[in-house]
Motif scaffolding. Structure first.
Motif, PDB file in Angstrom:
ATOM      1  N   HIS A  78       0.842  -1.504   0.285  1.00 57.17           N
ATOM      2  CA  HIS A  78      -0.170  -0.218  -0.280  1.00 57.17           C
ATOM      3  C   HIS A  78       0.841   0.883   0.082  1.00 57.17           C
ATOM      4  O   HIS A  78       1.838   2.007   0.933  1.00 57.17           O
ATOM      5  N   ALA A  79       0.498   2.402  -0.519  1.00 54.43           N
ATOM      6  CA  ALA A  79       1.308   3.481  -1.163  1.00 54.43           C
ATOM      7  C   ALA A  79       1.494   4.157  -0.026  1.00 54.43           C
ATOM      8  O   ALA A  79       2.795   5.006   0.811  1.00 54.43           O
ATOM      9  N   ARG A 135      12.067  14.432   4.514  1.00 56.12           N
ATOM     10  CA  ARG A 135      12.645  13.900   2.597  1.00 56.12           C
ATOM     11  C   ARG A 135      12.979  12.411   2.904  1.00 56.12           C
ATOM     12  O   ARG A 135      12.981  12.253   1.327  1.00 56.12           O
ATOM     13  N   ARG A 136      13.460  12.294   2.857  1.00 59.85           N
ATOM     14  CA  ARG A 136      13.415  10.560   2.832  1.00 59.85           C
ATOM     15  C   ARG A 136      12.719  10.021   2.297  1.00 59.85           C
ATOM     16  O   ARG A 136      11.807   8.944   1.521  1.00 59.85           O
ATOM     17  N   ILE A 137      12.312  10.009   3.647  1.00 60.68           N
ATOM     18  CA  ILE A 137      10.314   9.377   3.237  1.00 60.68           C
ATOM     19  C   ILE A 137       9.546  10.039   2.140  1.00 60.68           C
ATOM     20  O   ILE A 137       9.059   9.144   1.172  1.00 60.68           O
ATOM     21  N   ASP A 138       9.662  11.605   1.554  1.00 62.80           N
ATOM     22  CA  ASP A 138       8.886  11.601   0.496  1.00 62.80           C
ATOM     23  C   ASP A 138       9.432  10.648  -0.920  1.00 62.80           C
ATOM     24  O   ASP A 138       8.864  11.233  -1.951  1.00 62.80           O
ATOM     25  N   GLN A 143       8.858   7.353  -8.883  1.00 60.83           N
ATOM     26  CA  GLN A 143       7.893   8.624  -9.706  1.00 60.83           C
ATOM     27  C   GLN A 143       7.982   8.123 -10.263  1.00 60.83           C
ATOM     28  O   GLN A 143       9.080   7.243 -10.791  1.00 60.83           O
ATOM     29  N   PRO A 144       6.961   8.233 -11.187  1.00 55.25           N
ATOM     30  CA  PRO A 144       7.024   7.723 -12.718  1.00 55.25           C
ATOM     31  C   PRO A 144       7.673   8.591 -13.811  1.00 55.25           C
ATOM     32  O   PRO A 144       8.544   9.379 -13.589  1.00 55.25           O
TER      33      PRO A 144
END
Length: 146
Positions: A78-79, A135-138, A143-144
């Motif tokens: 799950h994203a 920042r790391r969690i992001d 990313q496509p």
């Protein structure tokens, strides 16, 4: 009052009930996503039900199976879920401080009850540090391609 979502497979039933009682004693509300039987069952359905609820509410949850590995794998599909299999209180502390984990995974066959309770309490009581960790969690979700 925060609601903690909780679910297990057949191997985690007894530990789930123990953790639910401890959560309620601390003033948390619980939402039980099953299973409620010792009959063999498929853990992914319980992981997915819990994760959908955690994502919808931006909440927190606890998943329990025999080792915690299967639940962890299913949850991390799950994203919006950052599930962490924790076997020590240190794991629980740092997965909250640095990873902002929102689902704790435990293995009922490999982690004793007292340790599982201690891990759960640390997980619930530790806040995310933010900062460079955000920042790391992001960057966790791919990313496509452009």
């Amino acid at each position: 009052m925060e609601t903690i979502h909780i679910a297990c497979d057949h191997a985690g039933l007894e530990l789930k009930e123990t953790l639910k009682a401890a959560l309620e004693a601390r003033g948390f509300s619980t939402c039980d996503h099953g299973t409620n039987s010792r009959e063999s069952c498929d853990y992914p359905q319980y992981a997915h039900a819990l994760c959908a609820a955690v994502e919808a509410e931006n909440g927190r949850g606890i998943l329990i199976c025999g080792t915690g590995i299967g639940m962890s794998i299913a949850a991390n599909r799950h994203a919006g879920i950052r599930a962490a299999l924790c076997t020590t209180e240190l794991h629980a502390r740092f997965t909250r401080l640095h990873n902002d984990a929102n689902v704790l995974c435990l293995g009922a066959r490999v982690t004793g009850v007292e340790l599982a309770l201690a891990i759960m309490h640390v997980f619930l009581d530790t806040a995310f540090e933010g900062g460079r960790h955000q920042r790391r969690i992001d960057q966790l979700n791919p990313q496509p391609a452009r």
